[in-house]
Design a protein around this motif. Structure first.
Motif, PDB file in Angstrom:
ATOM      1  N   ILE A  32      22.923 -39.526  24.835  1.00  0.00           N
ATOM      2  CA  ILE A  32      24.665 -40.021  24.194  1.00  0.00           C
ATOM      3  C   ILE A  32      24.557 -38.442  23.143  1.00  0.00           C
ATOM      4  O   ILE A  32      23.575 -37.356  22.992  1.00  0.00           O
ATOM      5  N   VAL A  33      26.041 -37.649  24.332  1.00  0.00           N
ATOM      6  CA  VAL A  33      26.219 -36.059  23.351  1.00  0.00           C
ATOM      7  C   VAL A  33      27.238 -36.044  22.797  1.00  0.00           C
ATOM      8  O   VAL A  33      28.654 -36.500  22.807  1.00  0.00           O
ATOM      9  N   LYS A  34      26.781 -35.933  21.192  1.00  0.00           N
ATOM     10  CA  LYS A  34      28.149 -35.515  20.002  1.00  0.00           C
ATOM     11  C   LYS A  34      28.103 -34.712  19.849  1.00  0.00           C
ATOM     12  O   LYS A  34      27.254 -34.185  19.043  1.00  0.00           O
ATOM     13  N   GLY A  35      29.501 -33.862  19.631  1.00  0.00           N
ATOM     14  CA  GLY A  35      29.486 -32.321  19.322  1.00  0.00           C
ATOM     15  C   GLY A  35      28.317 -31.521  19.148  1.00  0.00           C
ATOM     16  O   GLY A  35      27.708 -30.787  18.333  1.00  0.00           O
ATOM     17  N   GLY A  36      27.446 -32.187  21.091  1.00  0.00           N
ATOM     18  CA  GLY A  36      27.028 -31.323  21.493  1.00  0.00           C
ATOM     19  C   GLY A  36      25.425 -31.266  21.435  1.00  0.00           C
ATOM     20  O   GLY A  36      24.639 -30.797  21.373  1.00  0.00           O
ATOM     21  N   ARG A  37      25.251 -32.064  20.484  1.00  0.00           N
ATOM     22  CA  ARG A  37      24.001 -32.516  19.863  1.00  0.00           C
ATOM     23  C   ARG A  37      23.669 -34.265  20.641  1.00  0.00           C
ATOM     24  O   ARG A  37      24.359 -34.487  20.545  1.00  0.00           O
ATOM     25  N   THR A  38      22.526 -33.979  20.500  1.00  0.00           N
ATOM     26  CA  THR A  38      21.710 -35.276  21.776  1.00  0.00           C
ATOM     27  C   THR A  38      21.614 -36.438  20.203  1.00  0.00           C
ATOM     28  O   THR A  38      20.672 -36.021  19.743  1.00  0.00           O
ATOM     29  N   MET A  39      21.798 -37.440  20.721  1.00  0.00           N
ATOM     30  CA  MET A  39      22.398 -38.842  19.265  1.00  0.00           C
ATOM     31  C   MET A  39      20.741 -40.043  19.890  1.00  0.00           C
ATOM     32  O   MET A  39      20.500 -40.484  19.746  1.00  0.00           O
ATOM     33  N   SER A  40      20.153 -39.795  21.665  1.00  0.00           N
ATOM     34  CA  SER A  40      19.108 -40.023  21.968  1.00  0.00           C
ATOM     35  C   SER A  40      18.293 -38.964  23.219  1.00  0.00           C
ATOM     36  O   SER A  40      18.967 -38.573  23.003  1.00  0.00           O
TER      37      SER A  40
END
Length: 254
Positions: free
Chosen positions: A76-84
């Motif tokens: 999962i990618v949100k705002g350039g950050r990997t969340m998973s």
């Protein structure tokens, strides 16, 4: 004088392999050889970055910053950050991945979920082009990635590979991904029975208008898709295992 084709580089980072190529964005095809290296064991950030440097160097674009670069990643990618972190190190969870790659490569990139970019490739150049309604692309590989496309618009970061199966310990991808077939040495028929459960369940939840099946195994689609009994049409991805590269490159130009 002929007009030079628009080009971009796509890098598709997976749980077992990292693939890259230069893409002709007017035609939606690779204009270079596809370069592939194994994903480093453990898939820690520094090791993955070095592998990406290797494929870019092999393509001859490591220092050519005029060619846009898109990177696809299994998270999962949100705002350039990997969340998973699916099939990669847990160090990626909550990690500023886009900034990490930009700093490490010394250039701007476009960074997105791997299945989402495969969906973009099929919308712009493949089986979902011009299709209305809800299209669900799934990638069958180390895990099961998914992309939801509604009337041509991507709904990002769906995780339909992690649907739970009541009678099976674990999630859908541990039961029905291509890696499960290889790990358990299943026949095409036995694997198709698992896919039947999976796609029937997704069909019940979302009532899609089209399923598209991507990932490396899609080149063998004739061996398993005809065994599935669904209300929804189901077809192989046009760009097969190159969809991630093509979609990542396409998104690099927006």
């Amino acid at each position: 004088m002929a007009v030079q084709a628009r080009r971009a580089v796509g890098v598709d980072i997976g749980g077992t392999g990292i693939k890259a190529g230069i893409v002709d964005l007017d035609k939606g095809i690779l204009s270079s050889d596809r370069v592939k290296v194994a994903t480093p064991p453990g898939a820690e950030p520094d090791d993955v970055l070095q592998a990406v440097r290797t494929v870019l160097d092999t393509l001859g674009v490591a220092v050519d910053h005029e060619v846009p670069l898109g990177v696809a990643f299994p998270a999962i990618v949100k705002g350039g950050r990997t969340m998973s972190a699916a099939n990669v190190s847990k160090a990626w969870i909550g990690f500023e991945a886009e900034k990490f790659f930009e700093h490490g490569l010394g250039r701007s990139i476009h960074f997105a979920n791997d299945a989402d970019v495969a969906g973009v490739a099929e919308v712009r150049y493949g089986a979902a082009k011009g299709r209305s309604g809800l299209v669900i692309l799934t990638t069958l590989g180390t895990g099961i990635g998914s992309a939801l496309i509604n009337n041509g618009t991507l709904v990002p970061n769906s995780e339909l590979g992690h649907l739970q199966r009541a009678k099976h310990k674990g999630d859908a991808e541990s039961y029905a991904a291509y890696s499960a077939m290889e790990r358990e040495e299943l026949s095409w028929e036995a694997w198709a029975e698992r896919l039947q459960w999976y796609y029937s369940h997704v069909e019940f939840l979302f009532s899609p208008d089209l399923f598209i099946v991507g990932g490396g195994v899609s080149k063998h689609a004739d061996k398993f898709l005809p065994m599935l009994d669904l209300q929804t049409p189901i077809v192989a991805a046009v760009h097969r295992n190159n969809a991630g590269i093509i979609g990542a490159a396409a998104l690099a130009l927006g």
